[in-house]
Structure formats: structure tokens, C-alpha cells
Design a protein around this motif. Structure first.
Motif, PDB file in Angstrom:
ATOM      1  N   ASP A   1     -77.267 -58.520  74.892  1.00  0.00           N
ATOM      2  CA  ASP A   1     -76.193 -57.097  75.907  1.00  0.00           C
ATOM      3  C   ASP A   1     -75.414 -58.305  74.413  1.00  0.00           C
ATOM      4  O   ASP A   1     -74.747 -57.555  73.563  1.00  0.00           O
TER       5      ASP A   1
ATOM      6  N   GLN B   1     -72.856 -56.400  70.807  1.00  0.00           N
ATOM      7  CA  GLN B   1     -71.806 -55.553  71.160  1.00  0.00           C
ATOM      8  C   GLN B   1     -71.078 -56.099  69.794  1.00  0.00           C
ATOM      9  O   GLN B   1     -70.504 -56.096  69.416  1.00  0.00           O
TER      10      GLN B   1
ATOM     11  N   LYS C   1     -68.975 -55.310  67.661  1.00  0.00           N
ATOM     12  CA  LYS C   1     -67.830 -55.449  66.874  1.00  0.00           C
ATOM     13  C   LYS C   1     -67.635 -56.142  65.397  1.00  0.00           C
ATOM     14  O   LYS C   1     -66.009 -55.595  64.917  1.00  0.00           O
TER      15      LYS C   1
END
Lengths: 320, 736
Positions: B600, B604, B608
């Protein structure tokens, strides 16, 4: 008017003289037969008339034109069936005739020609399925597409069976009835005798006889044969005095040869009056065209043996 | 009269041929055996190879249809007396000969059409040229061959000699002309003999049209020779035709006939110094046909060097350059000029992707195909197909790129203009060398790992000598969580940039962070690659002030984000230009992406990094930093060619750049960085690398996807043929 006019025509192949000075006039109308053994020059002669070959020497006009000088003009007006005609196996008679019709300025419709040569039923069959006689009739039909004034048939019946030959004869006779001039070559004497209004015999490139069959026969030097059967003792001396030559017996018949059958018959009349004999049978055979032919053309034999005669002059030839 | 007879006779011959099972077999069925045999055995059923073989097969079919069919028919008809019977009709010899010719032509066309259809249906062959040119070429070939068949038919004594003569002519034509054996493989002296054979010129024009995509107008000399040969051979038939087998063969006339034709091919030999089929197929390309031709592009608008639309213009292109620009109404002398009506299209300069790695497949690094030479060649075509006519490779094999640059300049390879840095300069074991360490020797080829100023200078000097276009330096420290990497020292960076500038080379620096960016700017870098997530407004202001360019590579950030998030690839352009195995490799369980996707944190982080890159690019744009469009294609899910189109869409939609700036980023600004004032713009004298779009990209960025045609060096490329035609000789040494 002469349709074909030939004078002193010669043709030489390499070392062979095929035609040695032919003089010939053919008038319009009727059937003219050129008779002669194979190799006599028949085909050479007709092919020169057709324009297929060039003469070595001599003058020639066909339908008033020189075949070598104006072939195009002539081709429109003559029709020919060649000795061997290759017919496209995969076309139909109808297509074949339409194809050949397309080459001429004016042509008859295929259906009309098929009718003339009796092939209407086979109009749309492939040519390869036709019998020998049917093929020959188609070949004749191909010669008719331009409704020609002069027709040239080169041995139209060679190799056909009697029935097929009869068929071809009927067509040729029918064409004469339509006013065509037909020049045909043959090596069948009976054919010439039966069909032709005029017979020209060729031997080794030269014309040896020319006339109607009747004329030729009567002009012939051949002897007639007379068979006489009597009851009683016959003294043949008056007959021999009248020119009859005894040639033995055939059964009860005395057989005589004579150049002058009429004299012999008169002499026989005298015998019947003076001698104690009564006539039980009399037969006579005039010389035929075949005799004339054999006499003039000689022992030169055809490659193909002549077929059995179907047209005997004497109805009852004494048995052997 | 003659026409009626000719039509009837031709039709009769054709009927006979169509009704005869043997004729049908030899005319129509037998050539199919040839096609399937050759295509499967020698072509391996591969469309490209079969396409190369087919012109030769068609030639063989045409020779056999013209020679065997015609001569045998003629000899048989003469032998059996068909001709005698025709001769007593008014039909002329010319009609008979023409009917044979017409029938042969009909048979030949039927046979060729069947073969072409079968080749298309079963082997999916590619015909590079136009159907019109192909049709004309086939007709012309028949026109050259058929009279020769007629000559054999006239000369042959009988049905035994006809095939003998035919074979004596047929076999040399088959084996020397390039029909059965590639012409370039023949020794020189055999090639010389072959040039006296009509079949050689037939193969030349058929290959020209079918393989090289030439038009008959560019094959003028071979076309003229075949025409002349056909006409003369037809005329000499009049000397040779015989109605009867008994007619002698005129030896004197035969000598005249053979002499005439030999003279024609002697002229051909002298006039045509070089046959194109004498060159190996790799050196030949479809667009070569347009070389030296002047083009007038009409009925179009274009976007000028300032990014403004000029409506209704005409562009005169000659020798690979834009020679003149006219207004729509202007009368232009079009003698010797080919006019291309662009159908109201919008012409832009060919796009430039300023950051690519042609050695990268954009795949998941699992399939062999990703590392194949074919993949690289395929992707070069994809660039052209989407309108990218130049790229800047920042880290690839230097020797391969030098060879590619030379091949493209010579016109021997269809590929975008390559500009390159060659290897990138980094720290020993630093990025990207660390990524290449699994393959021995690879890191040494793709990087120069330096520590000291002297080493850096030495590296730059070596690259400058190899005439690289830009120096790429790398500032990267890896990832705390994943793997730390040594970073290029400031000393080395400074020395490299100074050396590059001294040699007139621009530099650009791969940066990971704001600190890297600041350092690079401080030491005089000309540009930065990738938009760091933490790029500060101060640094951006400094970039704007110093004129440092930014190549954001948003496409690669987006690609990484999407594959890690498992977003399916639904871009139709990708499916058109990327091979399925590359796409499958991205989904492969064996791929590192699959493992990364489990994390994860990774997903992420990727999200970002993309968001920040967009944000920082927008900030830079607003501050007036010059943006140069580069995609980082070759990296994961950043596809060659398409990557730049995606990059531009992100500029317009995510960053909010004006259409004009988006346009300039991928054209003029990129060219300027390379010091090329004749590239990336439509001005008189500029290189004629052009893209014709069906819509106006200044109105909607999606217009970049609507490519109608691409012009490379003044020659039109057809995007739909790029993947199916042979692009040329260059092959990467790196690659399987």
C-alpha cells in the motif's frame, strides 16, 4: 460464266511435281468432282484454288479474282471444308459457327446452318461429344457460314461409315439444289458417280479425264460383258462375227466380252431365229466409271482399300 | 471487322481455356501450390517475409502463363490445322496473334488476382504501394512477357520443341531475375546476365510497388524498358508468325527478332546503372520513393513557430525542407511537383519527445520480447506513427544510437531523428547503474560512473568526441525504505557541466529532490529532468531567472501510479501501437510491479509523486519556467510515442498549460534545447518533419491523437503501413 478458270497450272514442292500443267474451267452451278488416288494432286489443286498455296506457274482466277492477289475478297465468297478440320473440342457447334461467322462481313445465323447440316439437336453439345459424321457435318457447316458462291469440299466422306457418308451426300445434293457451285475431291468412285455432274480425273498431277459420268463411261475403251443362258446347242459364231469374244462359262451362262454390245445383241437375235435354241436368260454389264478410272488412272492403288460397292449396275451378278 | 473477329476469337479461346480442366489446373490451381509452398517454406507464413516473396511468385506465374500457355496453344493449333481452317477465312494473322495475346492476358490477370487474393487472405501480405500502381505493373509485365510467348509459339517446330524452348527461357528468368532467388544474393556476373532478361525488370517494378511502395513514376526506366521490349517483341512477331507447320522457320527473321530484343536489354543495361532489387531488402523502404520529389501540401492550416494558427496555407516541400509557404489562394507553379491535398488538415512540426530510453520496453521486464531487437524497431515505428519524429534519448547504448543516427541520415532506416546523451554520468554504483547490475557489462555501457572532477571531465570529453547532443547527469540517492544509492559528487557534477559547456554541449540533470535541483542550478545545469515532489517555489523562481528548463516527465509518474494501482490500460492508442506481450508483461505475476502493487505504501507513494509532480510543474509553468516535453518513455507503462501524447494531455488538463505552450513544449522549445533552429517549427528552410492532424490542437489537446499523415524529411509516411513494412537496415546491438 466460269467460276474457276485455270490454265497451265503447275506446282512443284522441292523435287516433286505435284501439278504438271492443269487447264480447267468450271462453270457456275452443280457439283464438280475431282477424282484421283492419294498423291495425285487433288488437295494441292483445291488448296491453290482456296488461296492456301501458291502455284509455281500458271494462271488462275477464282470468282473472277486471283487468289494470290486479292485473297481477302475471295475468302469472303468461298467456303471450304479442309481434308482435316480441327474443331475446338470445348466449344459447341453453335459457338463454333458463330465464331466463324464473325470473321465474315455477312454471315448466316448458326441456327440456320445447323438446320442445313442437320445438327440442330447438337447445337449446344460440346464438339468433343460429336460423332465422326457429326463433326464432318459441322465442318461443312463451317464452310457455309458466309453463304459462299463456291464451296470446296476436300474428301468430305473419307473415314465415315456408310450411313454418315449418306448424310453428307444428302447435304451436298441439297446444296446443289440451292444453286451453289460445289467442288469436291474424293477417291471414292461411286461417290463421284452418284453425286457429281462433272468428274475430273487426275493422275500424277495431270487431268486424264473430264466430263459427266455418263460421257466418261461411254467414251471409255472398256468392254461390256454379256452373259447368255440358252436351252439347246448354241453356235456362238455369229456372235463372234459381231465382235464378241468368248470368255468362258459361268455356270449355265456363256460369257462374252465386247466393245460393241448392240451388235452382239442383234447377232443374238439372229441366232435365236436360225438355231434351235431358246434364250432362258440374258445379262449384260456396261463398263462403269470404276472401269474407266482403272483404265485411265491405272493400277495406282489407294492407300485405303475401296469400300464394298453399294451401287451395283447389275442387279443380279451371276454367282461365282 | 477485325475487332469483331478479334473479340469473338479471344472469347472462344478464353471459353476453351475455362472449359478445359487441364488448362484450368495449370492456369489457376498450380500457381496456388507455388504460393502456398513458397509462403510456408520460405516465408514461414510471416506476412512481411511473404510480402517480399510474392512479387517473385507473381512474376513466375506471369512467365509461365505467357510462355507455356501461349506457345503450346499456338503450336498445337498450327499442328492440328486449326490455323489452316482460319487461314481460308478472311481473319488476319494479326487478329489470330492478338487473340492469343488477349486470351493470355485474361488468363494471366485471373491467375494473378487469385494469387493476390489468396496471399492477402491466407498470409495477410502487405502491399506497400497503391493498387493502381500494382494493377498497371501487372498489365505492363504481361505486356512484356506475352509477346515472348507468341514468339516461342511461332518459332517452335512442334509440340515437343515448344516446351523445350520455353524451358530454356523460363528457368534463367525464374532463377536469375530475383523471382525465385533474391537478386542481391546472385554473384555479380549472374546479375549482369540477368539484366538481359525481361523478368528481372518485372521483379524490379513489382517489388518496387509491392515491397518498397514506389509508384510507377519513380520506376520510369524499368517501366520504359518493359514497354519498349513489349512493343518490339510484338512487332517482330509479324516476322515470325506461321500458319502452317510446313512453312519454314525464317532463321534470318528470327535473328532479327532476337537481335532486336537483345539490343533493347543492352540499352537497359547501359541506361539503368543500378537495379534496386540488387540491394538487400533491409536497405529499402517504402518512403524512399518520394526522395528528391517536390511536394506541395495544399488545403491545410499550420501552426507557426510562435504557436499561432495560420489558416489556409500551402507548403512547398523540396529535398526534405520546407522551401516556401504560400497563402491558400496563391498560384504556385506545380510543374514537377506532387500535390498532396491535406483535406483541411492542421499541420504541425513533427513532435519531439525530449526524454526517452529506447532500450526500455515499458513492460514488466518479464518477457523475452521486451528485450528483443524487433521490439526496439517496432517502437521506433510507433513514434513515427503517433507523430513523434524526433526524440532525445537520455541513457541508452551509445554505439546503437550513433549507428541509428547515421542510418537515418543516410535514409537507410525509417525511424525518428535520434538525439542522445548516450550513457548518463552518475556515481559509482549510483542510479541508474544499480538497476543494470543484474546484466554483466550493461551498467558500463549505459553509464559513466565517476567520482572525481578529472573522471567527470574525461567522461564528458569522450562523449563529446562521439558527438552526443546533450550531457545527462544523475543526482539520485535512492529510497530510504527500499535502497540507498550513492550520489554523484558535487565536484564531479560541477566539473562535468563546466567541461560540457566548454565543448558547447548543454547539460540536463536527473533530479530527485529540491536539494538536487538547487545544486544542479547552482553549478550551472541547463535543464532538470523529472519534477521533484518537493521542488520549492524558490528553486522554481531561480530556474525561471536562470533560464533552466524543466522536463517534468509526468507520463512516467502517471504510468507508475496507474500500474501500481492496477488501473487497466484503456487507451486505444496504446492498444494500436504497443504489442500485446508488452501489455501482458505489465500484468505478469512474475513482474516486480506485481510485488510492488502488494505494498500500500508503494501505491500511495506513486500516487503522491504523480500529484506532486503535476503540482510542481504547474507552479513552474506559472513562474515562467520553460517546460520541455519529455515522457521518460521506455520506463514502466510509459509507452514509446504514446508517452509524449499523454505527457501533452497532462500538461493541458492536469497542469493547465495553455494550448500554445503545450505545443511549443513538444516542438520549438525542445528543438531549441538541441540547438536546432531548423527543427520543431514550420518556417521556410526548416526540416520538413510534419504531422497532419485532423483537428486543431490549439482548440483541443486530443487533436494530437488524430494523426492523418506524417511527413519525415519531406516524405509522406502512411501510419497504417509502418508496422507492416520493412523499416530498414538498422538493428540494435543491444537486444536479443
Amino acid at each position: 460464266m466460269a467460276i474457276v478458270s485455270i490454265s497451265n497450272l503447275m506446282k512443284k514442292y522441292d523435287n516433286v511435281e505435284a501439278l504438271k500443267g492443269i487447264d480447267l474451267e468450271i462453270e457456275a452451278g452443280g457439283i464438280v468432282g475431282i477424282l484421283g488416288p492419294n498423291g495425285a494432286g487433288k488437295t494441292t489443286l483445291v488448296e491453290i484454288i482456296e488461296g492456301l498455296r501458291q502455284p509455281t506457274h500458271g494462271r488462275l482466277t477464282v470468282l473472277g479474282v486471283d487468289p494470290q492477289k486479292s485473297p481477302g475478297q475471295l475468302k469472303e465468297r468461298i467456303g471450304a471444308q479442309l481434308q482435316t478440320t480441327a474443331i475446338s473440342p470445348e466449344l459447341t457447334p453453335s459457338e463454333t459457327l458463330a465464331l466463324f461467322g464473325s470473321f465474315y462481313q455477312k454471315s448466316l445465323p448458326p441456327s440456320r446452318i445447323l438446320e442445313l447440316v442437320g445438327l440442330t439437336e447438337k447445337a449446344n453439345a460440346r464438339n468433343r461429344t460429336l460423332s465422326g459424321g457429326q463433326k464432318q457435318r459441322l465442318a461443312i457447316g463451317m464452310a457455309l457460314v458466309n453463304d459462299p458462291e463456291l464451296l470446296i469440299f476436300d474428301e468430305p466422306t473419307t473415314g465415315l461409315d456408310p450411313m454418315a457418308r449418306r448424310g453428307v451426300h444428302d447435304i451436298v445434293t441439297d446444296l446443289r439444289g440451292r444453286g451453289k457451285t460445289i467442288l469436291l475431291t474424293t477417291h471414292y468412285i461411286e461417290e463421284a458417280e452418284k453425286l457429281c455432274d462433272r468428274v475430273i480425273m487426275i493422275k500424277e498431277g495431270q487431268i486424264v479425264a473430264d466430263g459427266t459420268p455418263f460421257e466418261l463411261v461411254s467414251r471409255a475403251s472398256g468392254m461390256s460383258t454379256v452373259w447368255i443362258a440358252v436351252e439347246g446347242e448354241l453356235d456362238p459364231t455369229p456372235l463372234m462375227n459381231a465382235g464378241a469374244e468368248p470368255s468362258g462359262h459361268e455356270g449355265e451362262y456363256f460369257k462374252f466380252q465386247t466393245h460393241n454390245p448392240a451388235e452382239v445383241i442383234i447377232a443374238l437375235g439372229e441366232i435365236l431365229k436360225q438355231q434351235a435354241v431358246s434364250l432362258t436368260d440374258l445379262r449384260m454389264k456396261r463398263p462403269t466409271l470404276e472401269d474407266v478410272y482403272l483404265e485411265l488412272v491405272g493400277s495406282q492403288q489407294d492407300e485405303e482399300p475401296p469400300e464394298p460397292s453399294t451401287t451395283q449396275k447389275t442387279s443380279r451378278v451371276p454367282g461365282v | 471487322m477485325m475487332l469483331k473477329g478479334l473479340t469473338a476469337l479471344s472469347w472462344a479461346y478464353l471459353l476453351e481455356a475455362m472449359r478445359s480442366k487441364t488448362a484450368l489446373f495449370w492456369n489457376l490451381v498450380f500457381p496456388m501450390f507455388f504460393l502456398f509452398g513458397f509462403a510456408i517454406i520460405f516465408g514461414g507464413s510471416d506476412p512481411r517475409r511473404v510480402s517480399y516473396i510474392v512479387p517473385g511468385l507473381l512474376t513466375i506465374t506471369m512467365i509461365s502463363a505467357s510462355f507455356f500457355g501461349v506457345s503450346m496453344t499456338m503450336v498445337m493449333q498450327r499442328e492440328t490445322g486449326v490455323y489452316r481452317r482460319l487461314r481460308i477465312t478472311p481473319v488476319s494473322a494479326a487478329t489470330v496473334v492478338l487473340a492469343h495475346a488477349a486470351t493470355a492476358m485474361a488468363n494471366l490477370l485471373l491467375s494473378i488476382i487469385l494469387q493476390l487474393v489468396a496471399a492477402k487472405v491466407f498470409f495477410n501480405i502487405i502491399i506497400a504501394g497503391s493498387w493502381l500502381d500494382l494493377s498497371l505493373a501487372v498489365l505492363l509485365s504481361g505486356f512484356a512477357f506475352i509477346p515472348l510467348g507468341l514468339m516461342i509459339g511461332s518459332v517452335a517446330r512442334d509440340t515437343k520443341t515448344a516446351p523445350a524452348i520455353t524451358n530454356v527461357l523460363f528457368f534463367p528468368m525464374m532463377f536469375l531475375s530475383g523471382a525465385a532467388v533474391p537478386f542481391f544474393m546472385l554473384p555479380g556476373w549472374l546479375q549482369t546476365i540477368a539484366r538481359f532478361l525481361p523478368a528481372t525488370y518485372v521483379v524490379e517494378i513489382l517489388q518496387g510497388v509491392m515491397v518498397r511502395g514506389e509508384s510507377l513514376s519513380t520506376l520510369g526506366l524499368p517501366v520504359a524498358i518493359l514497354l519498349l521490349s513489349g512493343v518490339l517483341a510484338f512487332l517482330v512477331n509479324a516476322l515470325l508468325f506461321r500458319w502452317e507447320s510446313t512453312e519454314p522457320i525464317r532463321k534470318d527473321r528470327l535473328a532479327v527478332a532476337v537481335g532486336t530484343l537483345t539490343a533493347v536489354y543492352a540499352i537497359a543495361f547501359l541506361l539503368i546503372p543500378q537495379l534496386k532489387i540488387a540491394a538487400p531488402p533491409d536497405l529499402r523502404r517504402a518512403e524512399k520513393a518520394d526522395r528528391g520529389q517536390a511536394l506541395l501540401l495544399t488545403h491545410c492550416s499550420y501552426i507557426d513557430e510562435t504557436g499561432r494558427l495560420v489558416a489556409d496555407a500551402q507548403l512547398l516541400v523540396r529535398d526534405g525542407r520546407i522551401e516556401r509557404i504560400f497563402r491558400a489562394g496563391a498560384s504556385v507553379d506545380t510543374t514537377g511537383v506532387t500535390v498532396h491535398d491535406l483535406d483541411g488538415g492542421f499541420v504541425i512540426p513533427g513532435l519531439i519527445d525530449s526524454h526517452v530510453h529506447i532500450g526500455g520496453s515499458a513492460g514488466g521486464s518479464v518477457s523475452m520480447k521486451e528485450f528483443s531487437k524487433d521490439r526496439v524497431i517496432h517502437d521506433l515505428q510507433a513514434y513515427l506513427g503517433v507523430g513523434v519524429t524526433a526524440f532525445v534519448s537520455l541513457t541508452d547504448d551509445l554505439d546503437d544510437l550513433i549507428a541509428l543516427r547515421e542510418a537515418v541520415q543516410r535514409g537507410d532506416m525509417r525511424a525518428p531523428r535520434p538525439f542522445f546523451s548516450g550513457p548518463s554520468i552518475t556515481a559509482p554504483g549510483g542510479h541508474p547503474a544499480a538497476r543494470f547490475e543484474t546484466v554483466p557489462g550493461l551498467a558500463e555501457r549505459l553509464t559513466r560512473q565517476v567520482t572525481t572532477a578529472a573522471e567527470a571531465e574525461q567522461a564528458v570529453r569522450e562523449l563529446a568526441e562521439k558527438r552526443v547532443d546533450v550531457i545527462k547527469l544523475v543526482l539520485e540517492e535512492g529510497n530510504e525504505a527500499f535502497r540507498k544509492l550513492p550520489r554523484l559528487s558535487e565536484e564531479a557534477l560541477r566539473a562535468a557541466i563546466r567541461a560540457a559547456h566548454a565543448m558547447g554541449l548543454k547539460t540536463t540533470v536527473h533530479v530527485q529532490t529540491d536539494a538536487h535541483a538547487r545544486l544542479a542550478i547552482d553549478v550551472g545545469a541547463d535543464g532538470l529532468e523529472h519534477a521533484p515532489a518537493d521542488l520549492s517555489d524558490d528553486t522554481i523562481a531561480l530556474m525561471a531567472r536562470r533560464g533552466v528548463t524543466l522536463t517534468p516527465t509526468l507520463a512516467v509518474f502517471e504510468g507508475l501510479k496507474n500500474v501500481s494501482a492496477g488501473t487497466p490500460i484503456s487507451d486505444s492508442l496504446v492498444h494500436r501501437w504497443v504489442t500485446p506481450d508488452i501489455l501482458q508483461s505489465l500484468q505478469s505475476p512474475a513482474s516486480w510491479i506485481n510485488m510492488a502493487r502488494q505494498s500500500d505504501a508503494f501505491v500511495q507513494t506513486m500516487q503522491k509523486l504523480f500529484d506532486r509532480a503535476v503540482d510542481r510543474t504547474a507552479a513552474a509553468y506559472r513562474q515562467g519556467v520553460r517546460i520541455i516535453a519529455g515522457s521518460d518513455a521506455g520506463n514502466v507503462a510509459t509507452f514509446h510515442g504514446i508517452g509524449l501524447i499523454r505527457e501533452l494531455e497532462l500538461y493541458a488538463r492536469a497542469v493547465g498549460m495553455s494550448p500554445r505552450e503545450v505545443f511549443l513544449a513538444a516542438t520549438r522549445h525542445s528543438a531549441d534545447r538541441l540547438g536546432r533552429s531548423d527543427l520543431g517549427r514550420i518556417t521556410e528552410g526548416a526540416v520538413a518533419d510534419l504531422v497532419v492532424l485532423k483537428a486543431n490542437p490549439l482548440q483541443d489537446v486530443r487533436a494530437y491523437r488524430q494523426v492523418a499523415w506524417v511527413y519525415f524529411n519531406g516524405r509522406r509516411l502512411h501510419p497504417e503501413q509502418l508496422l507492416s513494412t520493412n523499416p530498414g537496415s538498422w538493428q540494435p546491438q543491444m537486444g536479443l
